[in-house]
Design an enzyme around this catalytic site. Structure first.
Site, PDB file in Angstrom:
ATOM      1  N   TYR A   1     -22.563  42.703  57.824  1.00 52.32           N
ATOM      2  CA  TYR A   1     -22.625  41.920  56.590  1.00 52.32           C
ATOM      3  C   TYR A   1     -23.670  40.817  56.692  1.00 52.32           C
ATOM      4  O   TYR A   1     -24.190  40.537  57.782  1.00 52.32           O
ATOM      5  CB  TYR A   1     -21.244  41.340  56.251  1.00 52.32           C
ATOM      6  CG  TYR A   1     -20.811  40.148  57.095  1.00 52.32           C
ATOM      7  CD1 TYR A   1     -20.439  40.307  58.426  1.00 52.32           C
ATOM      8  CD2 TYR A   1     -20.782  38.866  56.558  1.00 52.32           C
ATOM      9  CE1 TYR A   1     -20.046  39.216  59.186  1.00 52.32           C
ATOM     10  CE2 TYR A   1     -20.387  37.768  57.314  1.00 52.32           C
ATOM     11  CZ  TYR A   1     -20.023  37.952  58.628  1.00 52.32           C
ATOM     12  OH  TYR A   1     -19.649  36.870  59.384  1.00 52.32           O
TER      13      TYR A   1
ATOM     14  N   LYS B   1     -24.133  41.049  63.314  1.00 55.45           N
ATOM     15  CA  LYS B   1     -23.274  40.414  62.304  1.00 55.45           C
ATOM     16  C   LYS B   1     -22.258  41.456  61.818  1.00 55.45           C
ATOM     17  O   LYS B   1     -22.327  41.980  60.698  1.00 55.45           O
ATOM     18  CB  LYS B   1     -24.116  39.819  61.168  1.00 55.45           C
ATOM     19  CG  LYS B   1     -23.370  38.718  60.422  1.00 55.45           C
ATOM     20  CD  LYS B   1     -24.321  37.796  59.707  1.00 55.45           C
ATOM     21  CE  LYS B   1     -23.623  36.817  58.775  1.00 55.45           C
ATOM     22  NZ  LYS B   1     -22.631  35.931  59.366  1.00 55.45           N
TER      23      LYS B   1
ATOM     24  N   GLU C   1     -20.832  29.320  70.660  1.00 53.29           N
ATOM     25  CA  GLU C   1     -21.009  28.925  69.256  1.00 53.29           C
ATOM     26  C   GLU C   1     -19.601  28.685  68.694  1.00 53.29           C
ATOM     27  O   GLU C   1     -18.709  28.307  69.451  1.00 53.29           O
ATOM     28  CB  GLU C   1     -21.789  29.990  68.476  1.00 53.29           C
ATOM     29  CG  GLU C   1     -21.149  31.366  68.526  1.00 53.29           C
ATOM     30  CD  GLU C   1     -21.816  32.398  67.624  1.00 53.29           C
ATOM     31  OE1 GLU C   1     -22.492  32.031  66.661  1.00 53.29           O
ATOM     32  OE2 GLU C   1     -21.593  33.601  67.889  1.00 53.29           O
TER      33      GLU C   1
ATOM     34  N   LEU D   1     -24.528  34.583  67.428  1.00 54.00           N
ATOM     35  CA  LEU D   1     -25.252  35.078  66.269  1.00 54.00           C
ATOM     36  C   LEU D   1     -26.491  34.200  66.105  1.00 54.00           C
ATOM     37  O   LEU D   1     -26.396  32.967  66.216  1.00 54.00           O
ATOM     38  CB  LEU D   1     -24.391  34.983  65.006  1.00 54.00           C
ATOM     39  CG  LEU D   1     -25.087  35.545  63.769  1.00 54.00           C
ATOM     40  CD1 LEU D   1     -25.046  37.076  63.794  1.00 54.00           C
ATOM     41  CD2 LEU D   1     -24.443  35.039  62.494  1.00 54.00           C
TER      42      LEU D   1
HETATM   43  N1  PDD Z   1     -21.043  32.779  59.196  1.00 52.55           N
HETATM   44  N2  PDD Z   1     -22.163  32.167  64.103  1.00 52.55           N
HETATM   45  C1  PDD Z   1     -21.208  32.890  63.506  1.00 52.55           C
HETATM   46  C2  PDD Z   1     -20.179  33.541  64.353  1.00 52.55           C
HETATM   47  C3  PDD Z   1     -21.188  33.024  62.109  1.00 52.55           C
HETATM   48  O1  PDD Z   1     -20.232  33.777  61.518  1.00 52.55           O
HETATM   49  C4  PDD Z   1     -22.177  32.359  61.337  1.00 52.55           C
HETATM   50  C5  PDD Z   1     -22.227  32.476  59.845  1.00 52.55           C
HETATM   51  C6  PDD Z   1     -23.155  31.596  62.005  1.00 52.55           C
HETATM   52  C7  PDD Z   1     -24.243  30.856  61.270  1.00 52.55           C
HETATM   53  O2  PDD Z   1     -25.182  31.728  60.713  1.00 52.55           O
HETATM   54  P1  PDD Z   1     -26.006  31.332  59.416  1.00 52.55           P
HETATM   55  O3  PDD Z   1     -26.638  30.026  59.683  1.00 52.55           O
HETATM   56  O4  PDD Z   1     -27.006  32.438  59.287  1.00 52.55           O
HETATM   57  O5  PDD Z   1     -25.053  31.278  58.249  1.00 52.55           O
HETATM   58  C8  PDD Z   1     -23.121  31.535  63.391  1.00 52.55           C
HETATM   59  C9  PDD Z   1     -21.064  33.114  57.789  1.00 52.55           C
HETATM   60  C10 PDD Z   1     -21.483  31.970  56.921  1.00 52.55           C
HETATM   61  C11 PDD Z   1     -19.737  33.728  57.378  1.00 52.55           C
HETATM   62  O6  PDD Z   1     -19.255  34.549  58.152  1.00 52.55           O
HETATM   63  O7  PDD Z   1     -19.235  33.442  56.285  1.00 52.55           O
END
Ligand code: PDD
Length: 283
Positions: free
Chosen positions: A32, A147, A179, A203
Site C-alpha cells: 500500500y 510497505k 522506527e 520503511l
Molecule cells: N505510515 N514507518 C512506518 C512503519 C510507517 O507505517 C510509515 C507511514 C512511516 C513513514 O512513512 P511516510 O513518511 O512515507 O508516511 C514509517 C503510514 C502513514 C500509514 O501506514 O498510515
C-alpha cells in the site's frame, strides 16, 4: 457518498465488492501507499510512486497501469470534493482473488487495486505540543522496507501505546532503535540529528527523506546511525515523521521526559522549514 477507485472504475464506496478469496484478505498478500494532498498538490508523488514500484517488485507483482495512478489519485480528490481540504489518498494492491494456496495463483489472476481519498483534520495541538511514546521490542518481520499491508505487529504495538495514553510506539531491535509503529523516528544527541539508516529494518519514509534534506539545507549535522536504546538517556530531543503527522515532537518516552519535556529547538526549526516548504509549493 464517498467515491473510491476499484479495479479501473470509480464507484460509490459502498458498492465495491471484494472476493472473500482475495489474497489481501486471506494472506495480507499486498502492498500500500499513503499520500498527502495539500489543497492543491500531492506531496512528493514521485517519491511515493518510486516506493510503490519498489514494494511491488520486492513482492513480485506487476501493475502495468502504475504510471497512470497520479491522475487516478487526482480524480479521487475531485470526485470527493476535496480540492480545498487537507486529505490523504490510500492505495492498496493485492495479488488478487484465487483459491487459497500459499503458491502464487497460476496462471496469474487480476490484481485487486483499491484506492480512496479521505479528508484529514490535522491535529495542530498534538503536532505542535508533542506526544508521548512507549518503547517496545520490534516484533515485526525482517523486511520492513516493503510497505506491506501485513501490519498486525504495528497495530498491536500502536494500540498498546494508545492504552498507555501515548500516541506512538518506538521499536527496539537487538538493542537499537529502528522506527515506530507508523512513523520514522529521529533523535538529537549533542546537537547531532540521528535516525536509522535505510535498511530492511525500516520503511524508507517520504517524510524522513524530506526532513533529511531540510536538515542538510539548515546546516544541522546528521548522523545516519541507529541509536542504541542505552543512549536514550543522552537525547535532548526526539520527533517522529510520517505523511499525516509530518514532524511531531516526542516529549516523553515510557513516561520519562525527553529533554525538558517540551519540543526542542531543532524540532521546532525543522517544523518551521517544513511548513515554509509547503507554503512555497502552494505558491
Ligand atoms: N505510515 N514507518 C512506518 C512503519 C510507517 O507505517 C510509515 C507511514 C512511516 C513513514 O512513512 P511516510 O513518511 O512515507 O508516511 C514509517 C503510514 C502513514 C500509514 O501506514 O498510515
Amino acid at each position: 457518498m464517498d467515491i473510491a477507485y476499484f479495479n479501473g472504475n470509480f464507484l460509490p464506496k459502498d458498492d465495491i465488492k471484494i472476493s472473500p478469496d482475495d489474497r489481501g484478505f486471506l494472506f495480507a498478500d499486498g502492498i500500500y501507499e499513503v499520500i498527502r494532498w495539500y489543497e492543491g498538490f500531492f506531496f512528493d508523488m514521485e517519491g511515493h510512486m518510486l516506493r510503490l514500484k519498489r514494494s511491488m517488485k520486492e513482492i513480485r507483482i506487476s501493475w502495468p497501469e502504475a504510471d497512470a495512478y497520479p491522475s487516478v489519485a487526482y480524480e479521487l480528490i475531485v470526485r470527493n470534493n476535496l480540492q480545498n481540504t487537507p486529505s490523504l489518498i490510500y492505495l492498496q494492491i493485492t495479488r488478487g482473488a484465487a483459491t487459497r494456496s500459499h503458491a502464487f495463483p497460476s496462471p496469474a489472476v487480476n490484481l485487486t487495486v483499491y484506492s480512496f481519498a479521505k479528508g484529514l483534520r490535522p491535529d495542530k495541538e498534538k503536532t505542535s505540543a508533542g506526544i508521548g511514546a512507549i518503547l517496545r521490542k520490534d516484533i515485526r518481520w525482517s523486511r520492513c522496507d516493503i510497505k506491506s499491508v501485513s501490519l498486525l505487529p504495528n497495530i498491536l504495538s500502536f494500540q498498546e501505546a494508545m492504552d498507555a495514553g501515548c500516541h506512538e510506539c518506538i521499536f527496539v531491535k537487538d538493542g537499537l532503535i529502528t522506527e515506530c509503529a507508523h512513523s520514522n523516528v529521529f533523535f538529537v544527541i549533542d546537537g547531532v540529528l540521528h535516525t536509522h539508516p535505510e535498511s530492511e529494518d525500516i520503511l524508507s519514509g517520504i517524510t524522513r527523506k524530506n526532513v533529511l534534506h531540510l536538515a542538510h539545507d539548515a546546516g544541522i549535522p546528521v548522523s545516519l546511525t541507529a541509536v542504541p536504546e542505552t543512549r536514550l538517556k543522552d537525547i535532548s530531543e526526539a520527533f517522529i515523521t510520517n505523511t499525516s503527522l509530518e514532524i511531531t515532537p516526542v516529549i516523553s518516552i515510557d513516561n520519562k521526559k525527553v529533554g525538558d519535556g517540551k519540543p526542542g529547538p531543532v524540532t521546532r526549526l525543522l517544523r518551521e522549514k517544513f511548513d515554509a516548504e509547503i507554503r512555497a509549493f502552494k505558491g
